[in-house]
Write an enzyme that holds these catalytic residues in place. Structure first.
Site, PDB file in Angstrom:
ATOM      1  N   ARG A 101      -9.071   0.516   3.312  1.00  0.00           N
ATOM      2  CA  ARG A 101      -8.079   1.422   2.722  1.00  0.00           C
ATOM      3  C   ARG A 101      -6.752   0.703   2.500  1.00  0.00           C
ATOM      4  O   ARG A 101      -5.965   1.119   1.651  1.00  0.00           O
ATOM      5  CB  ARG A 101      -7.832   2.630   3.655  1.00  0.00           C
ATOM      6  CG  ARG A 101      -8.943   3.661   3.609  1.00  0.00           C
ATOM      7  CD  ARG A 101      -8.510   4.915   4.343  1.00  0.00           C
ATOM      8  NE  ARG A 101      -7.133   5.224   4.004  1.00  0.00           N
ATOM      9  CZ  ARG A 101      -6.247   5.767   4.836  1.00  0.00           C
ATOM     10  NH1 ARG A 101      -6.599   6.090   6.038  1.00  0.00           N
ATOM     11  NH2 ARG A 101      -5.016   6.008   4.437  1.00  0.00           N
ATOM     12  N   ASP A 129       3.533   0.867  12.204  1.00  0.00           N
ATOM     13  CA  ASP A 129       2.304   0.317  11.606  1.00  0.00           C
ATOM     14  C   ASP A 129       1.971  -1.083  12.122  1.00  0.00           C
ATOM     15  O   ASP A 129       0.870  -1.572  11.894  1.00  0.00           O
ATOM     16  CB  ASP A 129       2.425   0.282  10.076  1.00  0.00           C
ATOM     17  CG  ASP A 129       2.556   1.673   9.494  1.00  0.00           C
ATOM     18  OD1 ASP A 129       2.157   2.634  10.174  1.00  0.00           O
ATOM     19  OD2 ASP A 129       3.077   1.805   8.376  1.00  0.00           O
ATOM     20  N   CYS A 150      -5.245   8.547   8.579  1.00  0.00           N
ATOM     21  CA  CYS A 150      -5.534   8.087   9.943  1.00  0.00           C
ATOM     22  C   CYS A 150      -5.148   9.159  10.965  1.00  0.00           C
ATOM     23  O   CYS A 150      -4.142   9.844  10.793  1.00  0.00           O
ATOM     24  CB  CYS A 150      -4.751   6.811  10.233  1.00  0.00           C
ATOM     25  SG  CYS A 150      -5.209   5.431   9.176  1.00  0.00           S
ATOM     26  N   LYS A 200       0.833  -1.218   0.000  1.00  0.00           N
ATOM     27  CA  LYS A 200       0.000   0.000   0.000  1.00  0.00           C
ATOM     28  C   LYS A 200       0.862   1.260   0.000  1.00  0.00           C
ATOM     29  O   LYS A 200       0.639   2.169  -0.798  1.00  0.00           O
ATOM     30  CB  LYS A 200      -0.907   0.006   1.226  1.00  0.00           C
ATOM     31  CG  LYS A 200      -1.472   1.372   1.567  1.00  0.00           C
ATOM     32  CD  LYS A 200      -2.148   1.373   2.922  1.00  0.00           C
ATOM     33  CE  LYS A 200      -2.467   2.756   3.414  1.00  0.00           C
ATOM     34  NZ  LYS A 200      -1.387   3.394   4.174  1.00  0.00           N
ATOM     35  N   ASN A 201       1.843   1.327   0.909  1.00  0.00           N
ATOM     36  CA  ASN A 201       2.578   2.584   1.047  1.00  0.00           C
ATOM     37  C   ASN A 201       3.551   2.842  -0.099  1.00  0.00           C
ATOM     38  O   ASN A 201       4.049   3.961  -0.243  1.00  0.00           O
ATOM     39  CB  ASN A 201       3.245   2.671   2.419  1.00  0.00           C
ATOM     40  CG  ASN A 201       2.208   2.909   3.518  1.00  0.00           C
ATOM     41  OD1 ASN A 201       1.060   3.290   3.225  1.00  0.00           O
ATOM     42  ND2 ASN A 201       2.575   2.673   4.763  1.00  0.00           N
ATOM     43  N   ARG A 231       0.372  15.220  12.584  1.00  0.00           N
ATOM     44  CA  ARG A 231       1.118  14.705  11.419  1.00  0.00           C
ATOM     45  C   ARG A 231       1.455  15.883  10.504  1.00  0.00           C
ATOM     46  O   ARG A 231       0.864  16.040   9.432  1.00  0.00           O
ATOM     47  CB  ARG A 231       0.297  13.643  10.684  1.00  0.00           C
ATOM     48  CG  ARG A 231      -0.013  12.433  11.548  1.00  0.00           C
ATOM     49  CD  ARG A 231      -0.807  11.378  10.814  1.00  0.00           C
ATOM     50  NE  ARG A 231       0.007  10.606   9.896  1.00  0.00           N
ATOM     51  CZ  ARG A 231      -0.471   9.642   9.098  1.00  0.00           C
ATOM     52  NH1 ARG A 231      -1.757   9.358   9.111  1.00  0.00           N
ATOM     53  NH2 ARG A 231       0.333   8.985   8.299  1.00  0.00           N
TER      54      ARG A 231
HETATM   55  N1  EPU Z   1       6.840  14.406  10.587  1.00  0.00           N
HETATM   56  C1  EPU Z   1       7.080  15.742  10.847  1.00  0.00           C
HETATM   57  N2  EPU Z   1       7.132  16.600   9.783  1.00  0.00           N
HETATM   58  C2  EPU Z   1       6.958  16.184   8.507  1.00  0.00           C
HETATM   59  C3  EPU Z   1       6.712  14.827   8.252  1.00  0.00           C
HETATM   60  C4  EPU Z   1       6.666  13.950   9.319  1.00  0.00           C
HETATM   61  O1  EPU Z   1       7.233  16.138  11.989  1.00  0.00           O
HETATM   62  O2  EPU Z   1       7.009  17.017   7.598  1.00  0.00           O
HETATM   63  C5  EPU Z   1       6.800  13.450  11.714  1.00  0.00           C
HETATM   64  C6  EPU Z   1       5.445  12.774  11.843  1.00  0.00           C
HETATM   65  O3  EPU Z   1       4.544  13.534  12.592  1.00  0.00           O
HETATM   66  C7  EPU Z   1       5.802  11.449  12.493  1.00  0.00           C
HETATM   67  C8  EPU Z   1       7.185  11.155  11.918  1.00  0.00           C
HETATM   68  O4  EPU Z   1       7.696  12.403  11.420  1.00  0.00           O
HETATM   69  O5  EPU Z   1       5.944  11.635  13.875  1.00  0.00           O
HETATM   70  C9  EPU Z   1       7.214  10.148  10.802  1.00  0.00           C
HETATM   71  O6  EPU Z   1       6.310  10.519   9.788  1.00  0.00           O
HETATM   72  P1  EPU Z   1       6.485  10.118   8.265  1.00  0.00           P
HETATM   73  O7  EPU Z   1       6.509  11.350   7.453  1.00  0.00           O
HETATM   74  O8  EPU Z   1       7.605   9.130   8.111  1.00  0.00           O
HETATM   75  O9  EPU Z   1       5.115   9.383   8.001  1.00  0.00           O
HETATM   76  P2  EPU Z   1       4.248   9.452   6.702  1.00  0.00           P
HETATM   77  O10 EPU Z   1       5.127   9.498   5.512  1.00  0.00           O
HETATM   78  O11 EPU Z   1       3.193  10.491   6.818  1.00  0.00           O
HETATM   79  C10 EPU Z   1       4.232   6.896   6.300  1.00  0.00           C
HETATM   80  C11 EPU Z   1       3.176   5.842   6.148  1.00  0.00           C
HETATM   81  C12 EPU Z   1       2.543   5.574   7.504  1.00  0.00           C
HETATM   82  C13 EPU Z   1       3.618   5.152   8.484  1.00  0.00           C
HETATM   83  C14 EPU Z   1       4.730   6.216   8.543  1.00  0.00           C
HETATM   84  C15 EPU Z   1       5.898   5.823   9.425  1.00  0.00           C
HETATM   85  C16 EPU Z   1       2.363   6.301   3.927  1.00  0.00           C
HETATM   86  C17 EPU Z   1       1.296   6.801   3.074  1.00  0.00           C
HETATM   87  N3  EPU Z   1       2.158   6.337   5.234  1.00  0.00           N
HETATM   88  O12 EPU Z   1       3.543   8.045   6.769  1.00  0.00           O
HETATM   89  O13 EPU Z   1       1.653   4.489   7.289  1.00  0.00           O
HETATM   90  O14 EPU Z   1       3.067   5.001   9.753  1.00  0.00           O
HETATM   91  O15 EPU Z   1       5.228   6.462   7.211  1.00  0.00           O
HETATM   92  O16 EPU Z   1       6.464   4.657   8.956  1.00  0.00           O
HETATM   93  O17 EPU Z   1       3.410   5.852   3.452  1.00  0.00           O
HETATM   94  C18 EPU Z   1      -0.179   3.097   7.694  1.00  0.00           C
HETATM   95  O18 EPU Z   1       0.182   2.449   6.693  1.00  0.00           O
HETATM   96  O19 EPU Z   1      -1.064   2.709   8.491  1.00  0.00           O
HETATM   97  C19 EPU Z   1       0.474   4.382   7.963  1.00  0.00           C
HETATM   98  C20 EPU Z   1      -0.027   5.284   8.794  1.00  0.00           C
END
Ligand code: EPU
Length: 428
Positions: free
Chosen positions: A396, A304, A116, A22-23, A121
């Site tokens: 999803r 996750d 979610c 998915k990701n 975030r």
């Molecule tokens: N963060 C910041 N600033 C940013 C971006 C992130 O402070 O600009 C913080 C976030 O708040 C969090 C941490 O950095 O505390 C990590 O966030 P990251 O950006 O790595 O997460 P994401 O890219 O929004 C993806 C996956 C998530 C998974 C996270 C961590 C996708 C679409 N989503 O989210 O997947 O939990 O990486 O591995 O790729 C799920 O699949 O259920 C899911 C939530």
């Protein structure tokens, strides 16, 4: 609206096959915007996030065809149309449209993403990256406006290790002039998958999967064929449910290396785990030892899988502590597990799980995708029938879940909700 019903206690046995990640999918689909000819992606999972994103590409003029588990996106007639509302709010990954549209059109208007609710975030690191590449970024009435006369390569240090920011900056930088260096980049396998697609399209990227990624911008990217990697989180969910309620389950279509942190923890609990080239076998253990887990960026224990793993820990004999260092509020499943008789309390960023407890079937609500997975596993372990609402969250990210679980011998089925039940749910 639907609910899932699970009659617990059936021993799970046999083989369960993992779908495409998915990701990765949610980044690969926006990446096709950057090509000048059709891109085919094989092995996409059948999940609503994929349908939402392909729908968004169609909104901006792409032709999307799907056949036999692969989709082809023809990006030639796409236009830079603003997407301030509507489908973009349905998922977090719509933020990848920012990087991809900025890369191709040098402008984009994208509504702030949904997804979610796991605590704050922010997307400040994405924006920091776009600005470093020369874009002017403003936030107006809930939408992000991006515009650049020209994108120029830059050295970008991420203050927070972020999967989304790393991929988004990569999407914009592949067509920027000159060299971009992303430092303190995230190293998740999905980043390598997106870099592989972009490289096949003609991009020049080195170091994806390490914490320094170097990109030389190119003028043109063309179509190609790409096979998506297997979903390590879906695979991990299956490994956990096999450990929780299985009597010998083979998880097929996995890259075992992606799941080493989980494998180590399952073994620490006393669960037999055997890994092959593309398969992982989870054997049965009668007594489970308690363990502590702390979620970390890859290759650490994935956030996750924290929620599904917490469910498994209710069977362990003693106290386990689960700490989420990535998201401050990824504990909405705990109240629901308590309804099922789990003995868990949350203190700050940790959940303290006391076991063993025989879970009891109950009516529970999935508040987010992985909470949904945690509750399905709880239902499989529990005595009696569990009803899970909030199925749209599960849909999803988990492809054909009912069919896959039924294949292992689980008693799981979907039911529509009566109007009275929906009324009650809306007021609860
Ligand atoms: N963060 C910041 N600033 C940013 C971006 C992130 O402070 O600009 C913080 C976030 O708040 C969090 C941490 O950095 O505390 C990590 O966030 P990251 O950006 O790595 O997460 P994401 O890219 O929004 C993806 C996956 C998530 C998974 C996270 C961590 C996708 C679409 N989503 O989210 O997947 O939990 O990486 O591995 O790729 C799920 O699949 O259920 C899911 C939530």
């Amino acid at each position: 609206m639907e609910k899932l019903k699970i009659a617990g206690g059936y021993p799970l046995k046999g083989t369960i096959k993992v779908s495409g990640a998915k990701n990765s999918a949610v980044a690969l689909i926006p990446a096709t915007i950057l090509a000048e000819s059709p891109v085919t992606i094989e092995g996409l999972p059948e999940i609503s996030d994929v349908r939402t994103l392909t729908g968004l590409l169609e909104e901006i003029g792409a032709t999307v065809t799907s056949e036999d588990g692969e989709i082809t996106v023809d990006p030639r007639h796409m236009i830079s149309m603003p997407l301030p509302n509507g489908r973009v709010k349905k998922l977090r990954a719509s933020y990848y449209l920012m990087g991809a549209m900025l890369g191709r059109f040098k402008k984009a208007v994208i509504g702030l993403p949904g997804g979610c609710h796991l605590g704050p975030r922010p997307i400040d690191q994405h924006i920091k990256g776009f600005e470093a590449l020369g874009a002017k970024v403003t936030n107006e009435q809930g939408a992000i406006y991006l515009r650049a006369d020209e994108l120029k390569g830059a050295r970008i240090y991420l203050d927070v290790v972020s999967v989304g920011a790393t991929i988004n900056i990569m999407l914009a930088a592949v067509k920027a002039k000159g060299r971009t260096i992303i430092e303190n980049a995230a190293k998740e396998p999905e980043i390598i998958d997106v870099a592989t697609l972009l490289t096949n399209m003609g991009a020049k990227i080195k170091g994806a999967g390490t914490d320094v990624i170097r990109i030389e911008g190119v003028d043109h990217l063309s179509g190609c064929r790409h096979t998506i990697i297997p979903d390590r989180i879906e695979a991990g969910t299956f490994m956990i449910l096999a450990a929780a309620a299985g009597e010998g389950v083979l998880v097929d279509n996995v890259i075992p290396h992606h799941l080493e942190s989980l494998t180590a923890k399952l073994r620490e609990m006393g669960i037999p785990v055997e890994t092959g080239d593309e398969q992982i076998f989870i054997g049965k253990a009668d007594k489970l030892k308690p363990v502590d887990i702390k979620t970390l960026v890859y290759p650490g224990f994935p956030t996750d899988l924290q929620q599904p793993f917490t469910t498994l820990l209710t069977r362990a004999e003693g106290t386990s502590i689960v700490t989420d260092t990535i998201y401050s509020a990824r504990f909405k499943h705990i109240d629901e597990l308590r309804r099922m008789s789990a003995n868990i309390k949350v203190e700050g960023r940790s959940a303290i799980v006391n076991g063993p407890v025989r879970l009891q079937g109950a009516k529970v609500k999935a508040s987010d995708l992985r909470a949904g997975a945690a509750l399905v596993i709880a239902g499989l372990m529990a005595e009696g029938v569990t009803e899970v609402t909030g199925v749209e969250h599960i849909d999803r990210g988990y492809s054909c879940l009912v069919e896959k679980l039924t294949g292992l011998g689980a008693a799981v089925w979907r039911e529509g909700m009566s109007e009275k039940e929906m009324e009650h749910l809306n007021h609860s």
